[in-house]
Design an enzyme around this catalytic site. Sequence first.
Site, PDB file in Angstrom:
ATOM      1  N   CYS A 318       0.832  -1.207   0.000  1.00 54.76           N
ATOM      2  CA  CYS A 318       0.000   0.000   0.000  1.00 54.76           C
ATOM      3  C   CYS A 318       0.865   1.255   0.000  1.00 54.76           C
ATOM      4  O   CYS A 318       0.346   2.364   0.123  1.00 54.76           O
ATOM      5  CB  CYS A 318      -0.958   0.001   1.193  1.00 54.76           C
ATOM      6  SG  CYS A 318      -0.128  -0.006   2.793  1.00 54.76           S
ATOM      7  N   GLU A 352      -1.819   1.234  -4.654  1.00 55.46           N
ATOM      8  CA  GLU A 352      -1.702  -0.165  -4.229  1.00 55.46           C
ATOM      9  C   GLU A 352      -1.002  -0.909  -5.353  1.00 55.46           C
ATOM     10  O   GLU A 352      -1.303  -0.707  -6.532  1.00 55.46           O
ATOM     11  CB  GLU A 352      -3.089  -0.750  -3.979  1.00 55.46           C
ATOM     12  CG  GLU A 352      -3.104  -2.005  -3.155  1.00 55.46           C
ATOM     13  CD  GLU A 352      -3.314  -1.743  -1.670  1.00 55.46           C
ATOM     14  OE1 GLU A 352      -3.223  -2.708  -0.902  1.00 55.46           O
ATOM     15  OE2 GLU A 352      -3.552  -0.585  -1.278  1.00 55.46           O
TER      16      GLU A 352
END
Length: 362
Positions: A318, A352
């Site tokens: 992330c 992401e």
Amino acid sequence: MSDYTQQLQDKKDHLKTLFAGLDVPEWEVYESPDKHYRMRAEFRIWHEGGEMFYAMFEKGQKAGGASLIRCDRFEAASEAVNRLMPELIAVAAQSAELRNRWYAVEFLSTLSGEMLVTMIYHKRLDDEWMQAAQALQQQLDTSVIGRSRGQKIVLKQDYVTETLKVGNRDFRYRQIEGGFTQPNAAVCQKMLEWACGAAEGLGGDLLELYCGNGNFTLPLSEKFERVLATEISKTSVGAAQWNIEANGIGNIKIARLSAEEFTEAYTGKREFARLKDGGIALTDYAFSTIFVDPPRAGIDEETLKLVSQFDNIIYISCNPETLRANLDTLVETHVVERAALFDQFPFTHHIESGVLLKKKIL
């Protein structure tokens, strides 16, 4: 070029710049819907002149009238959230118990439209509030939780059940209020598909660190003989255990350990009663692959040494900056075979991503 396409191109360009100098294949790109993609939404409740409404505030500015953004609708949120928003505020406005000192609200929805509403207050919640909230819950056909300092009142349930399709199979997930879940369900399904594709043909056993509620664990279990997954949060472990049983999966075991603790156990530095009590003997496993989905800080140095020992690494990130830092170490022993960008958070700078690494043949 649409606004959505432009922001996605900007993210691709950022990744190419950030990972320049590393031997990374062409980035596979997985788009998001450009609206109604967030299953979660949080708002302040703003009271002004006898009226109340949903509010957000300008980023980087102190919450207050000068930075206030009124939100009667929120296009990023799911259609179910947008349908409920005006109904909830209209019903709550008719009740002094619900209206008085109502500070904030959190919505948690699913692809099927199931909804959980958490109403947060700056007052003690009493029996009168509970009666009013139960009437609201029944009228709106939703689940309501009340929160105040030191209080959590669950009127019906504190979770929703999401169903995600991966390949030809549906997986059911219990998502707990306050627990971590991927906010963009449509892109989450694409991430699960990609991870399963990356795992195709690897065989053997899988070790997973930071498993959360078992989001990746469940579909990946079909690609391996056995899975050992670790997670430190009690809430997430409880949800993961429910998810495993609800989906009838028999080859997963969960160990409630942090990544750092598991590293100590795996290297023989410490013994943990939690492993023994769970019937987990690390020597029983023949791990071919490790799957990691770490927090924004990335993987710590000791755990990274552990990760580098595995033949195959599937890394979901992330935070591309910490992924780049971790890859600077991992490419000493591994080759990046696949790389993917998942647009979990459209119209934000958040990215992401996922990579598949395989050990170099010396």
